[in-house]
Design an enzyme around this catalytic site. Structure first.
Site, PDB file in Angstrom:
ATOM      1  N   TRP A 103     -30.073  27.303  13.469  1.00 44.57           N
ATOM      2  CA  TRP A 103     -29.844  28.722  13.157  1.00 44.57           C
ATOM      3  C   TRP A 103     -29.610  28.897  11.651  1.00 44.57           C
ATOM      4  O   TRP A 103     -29.996  29.905  11.060  1.00 44.57           O
ATOM      5  CB  TRP A 103     -28.654  29.273  13.949  1.00 44.57           C
ATOM      6  CG  TRP A 103     -29.068  29.778  15.294  1.00 44.57           C
ATOM      7  CD1 TRP A 103     -28.992  29.115  16.480  1.00 44.57           C
ATOM      8  CD2 TRP A 103     -29.655  31.064  15.579  1.00 44.57           C
ATOM      9  NE1 TRP A 103     -29.485  29.907  17.487  1.00 44.57           N
ATOM     10  CE2 TRP A 103     -29.889  31.111  16.976  1.00 44.57           C
ATOM     11  CE3 TRP A 103     -29.983  32.169  14.807  1.00 44.57           C
ATOM     12  CZ2 TRP A 103     -30.462  32.229  17.594  1.00 44.57           C
ATOM     13  CZ3 TRP A 103     -30.544  33.285  15.419  1.00 44.57           C
ATOM     14  CH2 TRP A 103     -30.783  33.309  16.800  1.00 44.57           C
TER      15      TRP A 103
ATOM     16  N   TRP B  39     -24.639  39.304  10.955  1.00 45.87           N
ATOM     17  CA  TRP B  39     -24.333  40.738  11.090  1.00 45.87           C
ATOM     18  C   TRP B  39     -25.502  41.507  11.660  1.00 45.87           C
ATOM     19  O   TRP B  39     -25.343  42.370  12.515  1.00 45.87           O
ATOM     20  CB  TRP B  39     -23.872  41.317   9.745  1.00 45.87           C
ATOM     21  CG  TRP B  39     -22.411  41.067   9.567  1.00 45.87           C
ATOM     22  CD1 TRP B  39     -21.834  40.036   8.882  1.00 45.87           C
ATOM     23  CD2 TRP B  39     -21.337  41.806  10.165  1.00 45.87           C
ATOM     24  NE1 TRP B  39     -20.470  40.095   9.005  1.00 45.87           N
ATOM     25  CE2 TRP B  39     -20.139  41.164   9.782  1.00 45.87           C
ATOM     26  CE3 TRP B  39     -21.263  42.936  10.975  1.00 45.87           C
ATOM     27  CZ2 TRP B  39     -18.882  41.632  10.195  1.00 45.87           C
ATOM     28  CZ3 TRP B  39     -20.020  43.399  11.383  1.00 45.87           C
ATOM     29  CH2 TRP B  39     -18.850  42.755  10.992  1.00 45.87           C
TER      30      TRP B  39
ATOM     31  N   ASN C 210     -17.001  31.370  15.808  1.00 46.40           N
ATOM     32  CA  ASN C 210     -18.270  32.091  15.965  1.00 46.40           C
ATOM     33  C   ASN C 210     -18.243  33.128  17.087  1.00 46.40           C
ATOM     34  O   ASN C 210     -18.723  34.252  16.919  1.00 46.40           O
ATOM     35  CB  ASN C 210     -19.398  31.087  16.206  1.00 46.40           C
ATOM     36  CG  ASN C 210     -20.726  31.783  16.399  1.00 46.40           C
ATOM     37  OD1 ASN C 210     -21.178  32.521  15.527  1.00 46.40           O
ATOM     38  ND2 ASN C 210     -21.341  31.591  17.562  1.00 46.40           N
TER      39      ASN C 210
ATOM     40  N   TRP D 108     -24.627  55.985  11.260  1.00 46.83           N
ATOM     41  CA  TRP D 108     -23.333  55.301  11.082  1.00 46.83           C
ATOM     42  C   TRP D 108     -22.253  56.308  10.700  1.00 46.83           C
ATOM     43  O   TRP D 108     -22.538  57.325  10.062  1.00 46.83           O
ATOM     44  CB  TRP D 108     -23.438  54.229   9.993  1.00 46.83           C
ATOM     45  CG  TRP D 108     -24.459  53.168  10.257  1.00 46.83           C
ATOM     46  CD1 TRP D 108     -25.616  52.959   9.557  1.00 46.83           C
ATOM     47  CD2 TRP D 108     -24.430  52.163  11.276  1.00 46.83           C
ATOM     48  NE1 TRP D 108     -26.304  51.894  10.074  1.00 46.83           N
ATOM     49  CE2 TRP D 108     -25.605  51.377  11.141  1.00 46.83           C
ATOM     50  CE3 TRP D 108     -23.547  51.833  12.310  1.00 46.83           C
ATOM     51  CZ2 TRP D 108     -25.906  50.299  11.974  1.00 46.83           C
ATOM     52  CZ3 TRP D 108     -23.844  50.761  13.137  1.00 46.83           C
ATOM     53  CH2 TRP D 108     -25.006  50.012  12.973  1.00 46.83           C
TER      54      TRP D 108
HETATM   55  C1  LIG Z   1     -21.115  38.427  12.119  1.00 43.85           C
HETATM   56  C2  LIG Z   1     -21.316  36.970  11.769  1.00 43.85           C
HETATM   57  C3  LIG Z   1     -21.188  36.552  10.443  1.00 43.85           C
HETATM   58  C4  LIG Z   1     -21.373  35.196  10.108  1.00 43.85           C
HETATM   59  N1  LIG Z   1     -21.230  34.816   8.788  1.00 43.85           N
HETATM   60  C5  LIG Z   1     -21.422  33.514   8.462  1.00 43.85           C
HETATM   61  C6  LIG Z   1     -21.302  33.089   7.112  1.00 43.85           C
HETATM   62  O1  LIG Z   1     -21.062  33.873   6.183  1.00 43.85           O
HETATM   63  N2  LIG Z   1     -21.444  31.762   6.837  1.00 43.85           N
HETATM   64  C7  LIG Z   1     -21.740  30.848   7.824  1.00 43.85           C
HETATM   65  O2  LIG Z   1     -21.873  29.653   7.526  1.00 43.85           O
HETATM   66  N3  LIG Z   1     -21.915  31.239   9.101  1.00 43.85           N
HETATM   67  C8  LIG Z   1     -21.753  32.528   9.454  1.00 43.85           C
HETATM   68  N4  LIG Z   1     -21.899  32.907  10.765  1.00 43.85           N
HETATM   69  C9  LIG Z   1     -22.380  31.915  11.749  1.00 43.85           C
HETATM   70  C10 LIG Z   1     -21.301  31.130  12.496  1.00 43.85           C
HETATM   71  O3  LIG Z   1     -20.320  31.993  12.996  1.00 43.85           O
HETATM   72  C11 LIG Z   1     -20.621  30.053  11.631  1.00 43.85           C
HETATM   73  O4  LIG Z   1     -21.593  29.273  10.969  1.00 43.85           O
HETATM   74  C12 LIG Z   1     -19.765  29.138  12.487  1.00 43.85           C
HETATM   75  O5  LIG Z   1     -18.779  29.878  13.168  1.00 43.85           O
HETATM   76  C13 LIG Z   1     -19.114  28.083  11.609  1.00 43.85           C
HETATM   77  O6  LIG Z   1     -18.249  27.295  12.365  1.00 43.85           O
HETATM   78  P1  LIG Z   1     -18.557  25.767  12.624  1.00 43.85           P
HETATM   79  O7  LIG Z   1     -18.917  25.095  11.346  1.00 43.85           O
HETATM   80  O8  LIG Z   1     -17.410  25.222  13.378  1.00 43.85           O
HETATM   81  O9  LIG Z   1     -19.849  25.856  13.564  1.00 43.85           O
HETATM   82  P2  LIG Z   1     -20.532  24.761  14.489  1.00 43.85           P
HETATM   83  O10 LIG Z   1     -20.662  25.345  15.839  1.00 43.85           O
HETATM   84  O11 LIG Z   1     -19.868  23.458  14.370  1.00 43.85           O
HETATM   85  O12 LIG Z   1     -22.002  24.691  13.888  1.00 43.85           O
HETATM   86  C14 LIG Z   1     -22.412  23.753  12.883  1.00 43.85           C
HETATM   87  C15 LIG Z   1     -23.063  24.467  11.723  1.00 43.85           C
HETATM   88  O13 LIG Z   1     -24.238  25.155  12.135  1.00 43.85           O
HETATM   89  C16 LIG Z   1     -24.363  26.372  11.381  1.00 43.85           C
HETATM   90  N5  LIG Z   1     -24.284  27.509  12.304  1.00 43.85           N
HETATM   91  C17 LIG Z   1     -23.602  27.582  13.465  1.00 43.85           C
HETATM   92  N6  LIG Z   1     -23.802  28.780  14.052  1.00 43.85           N
HETATM   93  C18 LIG Z   1     -24.626  29.473  13.236  1.00 43.85           C
HETATM   94  C19 LIG Z   1     -25.206  30.766  13.304  1.00 43.85           C
HETATM   95  N7  LIG Z   1     -25.001  31.592  14.332  1.00 43.85           N
HETATM   96  N8  LIG Z   1     -25.999  31.177  12.275  1.00 43.85           N
HETATM   97  C20 LIG Z   1     -26.245  30.356  11.232  1.00 43.85           C
HETATM   98  N9  LIG Z   1     -25.727  29.109  11.130  1.00 43.85           N
HETATM   99  C21 LIG Z   1     -24.930  28.680  12.116  1.00 43.85           C
HETATM  100  C22 LIG Z   1     -23.205  26.413  10.400  1.00 43.85           C
HETATM  101  O14 LIG Z   1     -23.632  25.895   9.165  1.00 43.85           O
HETATM  102  C23 LIG Z   1     -22.186  25.517  11.074  1.00 43.85           C
HETATM  103  O15 LIG Z   1     -21.278  24.942  10.167  1.00 43.85           O
HETATM  104  C24 LIG Z   1     -21.723  34.260  11.120  1.00 43.85           C
HETATM  105  C25 LIG Z   1     -21.852  34.709  12.451  1.00 43.85           C
HETATM  106  C26 LIG Z   1     -21.638  36.040  12.772  1.00 43.85           C
HETATM  107  C27 LIG Z   1     -21.779  36.471  14.198  1.00 43.85           C
END
Ligand SMILES: Cc1cc2nc3c(=O)[nH]c(=O)nc-3n(C[C@H](O)[C@H](O)[C@H](O)COP(=O)(O)OP(=O)(O)OC[C@H]3O[C@@H](n4cnc5c(N)ncnc54)[C@H](O)[C@@H]3O)c2cc1C
Length: 480
Positions: free
Chosen positions: A284, A388, A347, A312
Site C-alpha cells: 500500500w 484520507w 491504522n 463540505w
Molecule cells: C486517514 C489516514 C491517514 C494516514 N496517514 C499516514 C501517513 O501520514 N503516513 C503513513 O506512513 N501512513 C499513513 N496511513 C497509513 C497507515 O495508517 C500507517 O502507515 C500505519 O498505521 C502505520 O503503522 P505501522 O507501521 O504499525 O503499520 P504496519 O501495519 O506495521 O504496516 C507496515 C508499514 O506498511 C505501510 N502501510 C501500512 N498501512 C498502510 C496504508 N494503509 N497505506 C500506506 N502505507 C501503509 C507503512 O509504511 C507501515 O509502516 C494513513 C492511513 C489513514 C487511514
C-alpha cells in the site's frame, strides 16, 4: 580512481546501512561529505509539520552519532538547498553529488533544478532509489499507464519484484582533510520550544538502531499474529515502523528481506500468512507513492473529480472537538488523543476518525489531512493523501462513500474489552466493557459508579451518528 570528494545529500534516508547514495559514494573512492540541508521553504505547502520536525531533530542527532563513530561527520546547513550544496562543493572541491530520490511534486521540481545546476558546475550527479521496492514508473498497466486499483498494482509489482539484498555500511567512512562549515543541530530550530514533545520522546526511540530494534521486536512478537491482531488498536501487533520508513531510518528492501527470512526461519503457516499480509501493507505504501508520482495534484485535489463539488461544511467548533478528542465517541477520542500525545495512531482508528470527520461532520478531508500532517511523526505526503482520500471515498480504489464507519460498532468489534479506550480516555476507564463505547446509553447508576458525569467529565456525542449518516448519504447524492 577518483580522489575528489563526493557529497552525499541526506534527505529522507537517514541511515547508513543499505543506503544506495551513501554506499556508492564510499565505493567511488575519495573523501565522503555527508550533508543535510534544512530547507522547509522548498517543500511548498508540505514542509514537515511540528511532530515531524521533532522526530527529524532526534533522527539527525542519531545520524550524526553514527557518522562520528565511523570517523565522519554530518554537515548541517539551513537555507536554499542548491546554494548550500554549491558552497560546500566549491569549498571542498568536490567532484560528485549523490542523493536518494524523493517523489513529492515540489521536491521533484527542486531536485531537477539542483541536478541542472550541479551539472553546470561540473559535478557528477547521481540519484538512487533508497525509499521504495519499485519505482513508481516501473509498474504499469498493459496500456502503459499507472494503476488506480491496489490489487492489480500489487500483483504486477510482485511479479517484477526482486529487491536486492541489503548492503552493509563500512565501519570507516573516508573523511576530507578539512571539513566545511556546519551549523549546530539546535540552530535548525527543529526541537519544539517550549518543549511539548515529552509524549513523543516517551513513546519512541529514534534513529537507525531503534528502527532495527523495532523491526526485530515486531518479527519476534507479532509476525505470527499480525493477520488477526493488526486491526486491534488495544494490542501492539503492528510494526510501528511508519516513522522509520518515512525518514528512511530503515528502508523497505531491508524490511522485505528481514520479514522473508523470519517467515522462512519459522516455517509456520501463521508466520507465512503474517508475512504476506504485512508485505502487502508495504505494498500500500508503494501504491500510494505510485499514485502521488503519477497524479501529483492529489494532495490538493480529489482523485474522483466529482468530489470537487462536494458540499463540505465549515464547523470550527466540531473540527476543534475532533482535533482535541472531545467528540463524545470514545474510540474517536482515544485515537485523537493517542495522536496528540505520541504522534502516532493505529491504522484502524485512523480510518474511524477520518470517517467521523468527513462523513459524520462533513468536514473536508483536506482539513483532516492537514491536522494529521502537523501531528503525526510518520506524516508522509503519499500515504497521508492516499489514506484520507480512501476514507473520504474520493480517492483511487477508495472505500465507497456510502461506507460510513459506525464509531460504536467499530469500537465494539476491534476493541471488545475497551483496553484502548481505558488507556487513552482514562475518565471512562471505570465503565464496564458493555458501555465503554457508548457511555451516553449507560444506566445512570453505572455511570455514577464509574465516576462518569456526561457533559462534565466526558462529553455527550457532538452529533447523532445515524442522523449524520443519512445527512452524509444525502450530500453524496447531490454530486452523483
Ligand atoms: C486517514 C489516514 C491517514 C494516514 N496517514 C499516514 C501517513 O501520514 N503516513 C503513513 O506512513 N501512513 C499513513 N496511513 C497509513 C497507515 O495508517 C500507517 O502507515 C500505519 O498505521 C502505520 O503503522 P505501522 O507501521 O504499525 O503499520 P504496519 O501495519 O506495521 O504496516 C507496515 C508499514 O506498511 C505501510 N502501510 C501500512 N498501512 C498502510 C496504508 N494503509 N497505506 C500506506 N502505507 C501503509 C507503512 O509504511 C507501515 O509502516 C494513513 C492511513 C489513514 C487511514
Amino acid at each position: 580512481m577518483a580522489h575528489d570528494a563526493t557529497i552525499v545529500w541526506f534527505r529522507q534516508d537517514l541511515r547508513l546501512e543499505d543506503n544506495p547514495a551513501f554506499l556508492e559514494a564510499v565505493r567511488r573512492g575519495g573523501p565522503v561529505i555527508p550533508v543535510y540541508v534544512w530547507a522547509p521553504a522548498e517543500e511548498g505547502a508540505w514542509a514537515p509539520g511540528a511532530a515531524s520536525r521533532c522526530w527529524l531533530h532526534h533522527s539527525l542527532q542519531r545520524l550524526e552519532g553514527r557518522l562520528e563513530k565511523a570517523g565522519s561527520r554530518l554537515i548541517l546547513r539551513r537555507g536554499a538547498a542548491w546554494d548550500e550544496l554549491e558552497s560546500i562543493a566549491r569549498s571542498t572541491r568536490a567532484g560528485a553529488l549523490y542523493w536518494n530520490r524523493r517523489y513529492e511534486p515540489e521536491i521533484r521540481r527542486r531536485d531537477d533544478m539542483v541536478k541542472g545546476r550541479a551539472h553546470d558546475l561540473g559535478l557528477a550527479v547521481k540519484d538512487f532509489n533508497g525509499a521504495l521496492l519499485v519505482e513508481p514508473w516501473e509498474v504499469t498497466t498493459r496500456q502503459g499507464g499507472p494503476y488506480k486499483v491496489f490489487t492489480p498494482f500489487w500483483k504486477a509489482a510482485l511479479d517484477r519484484l526482486a529487491p536486492a539484498e541489503p548492503v552493509t555500511a563500512p565501519r570507516r567512512v573516508p573523511a576530507p582533510e578539512s571539513w566545511p562549515r556546519s551549523v549546530r543541530l539546535e540552530s535548525l530550530g527543529l526541537a519544539p520550544r517550549p518543549d511539548w514533545a515529552g509524549g513523543i520522546r516517551e513513546a519512541w526511540a529514534f534513529g537507525e538502531d531503534a528502527a532495527w530494534d523495532r523491526l526485530e521486536t515486531f518479527l519476534d512478537a507479532s509476525l505470527d499474529s499480525y493477520c488477526d491482531g493488526r486491526d486491534q488498536p488495544g494490542r501492539d501487533d503492528t510494526s510501528r515502523l511508519s516513522p522509520y520508513l518515512h525518514f528512511g531510518e530503515v528502508g523497505p528492501r531491508q524490511v522485505w528481506h528481514a520479514v522473508q527470512a523470519a517467515a522462512a526461519g519459522r516455517g509456520s503457516n501463521a508466520a507465512k500468512r503474517g508475512a504476506e499480509k504485512f508485505l502487502s501493507e508495504l505494498g500500500w505504501r508503494e501504491f500510494s507513492y505510485s499514485l502521488l508520482y503519477n497524479f501529483p495534484h492529489l494532495p490538493a485535489e480529489p482523485m474522483q473529480e466529482k468530489f470537487a463539488a462536494f458540499p463540505w461544511k465549515h464547523d470550527a467548533e466540531a473540527q476543534r472537538a475532533w482535533q482535541r478528542g472531545r467528540t463524545g465517541y470514545p474510540v474517536v477520542d482515544a485515537g485523537m488523543r493517542q495522536l496528540w500525545k505520541t504522534g502516532w495512531m493505529h491504522n484502524r482508528v485512523r480510518m474511524i476518525v477520518a470517517s467521523m470527520l468527513t462523513k459524520d461532520l462533513l468536514i473536508s478531508w483536506q482539513h483532516g489531512a492537514a491536522w494529521f500532517w502537523d501531528t503525526l511523526v510518520d506524516a508522509d505526503l503519499a500515504n497521508n493523501t492516499q489514506g484520507w482520500q480512501w476514507t473520504a471515498g474520493c480517492g483511487a480504489d477508495a472505500a465507497p462513500y456510502f461506507r460510513v464507519f459506525n464509531p460504536v460498532s467499530q469500537g465494539e468489534r476491534y476493541d471488545p474489552a475497551g483496553d484502548y479506550i481505558r488507556q487513552w480516555v482514562p475518565e471512562l476507564a471505570g465503565l464496564p466493557g458493555q458501555w465503554i463505547h457508548k457511555p451516553w446509553q449507560a444506566p445512570p447508576d453505572t455511570l455514577r459508579e464509574a465516576g462518569v458525569c456526561l457533559d462534565d467529565t466526558y462529553p455527550s456525542p457532538i452529533i447523532d451518528h445515524s442522523e449524520a449518516r443519512d445527512r452524509a448519504l444525502a450530500a453524496f447524492e447531490r454530486i452523483t
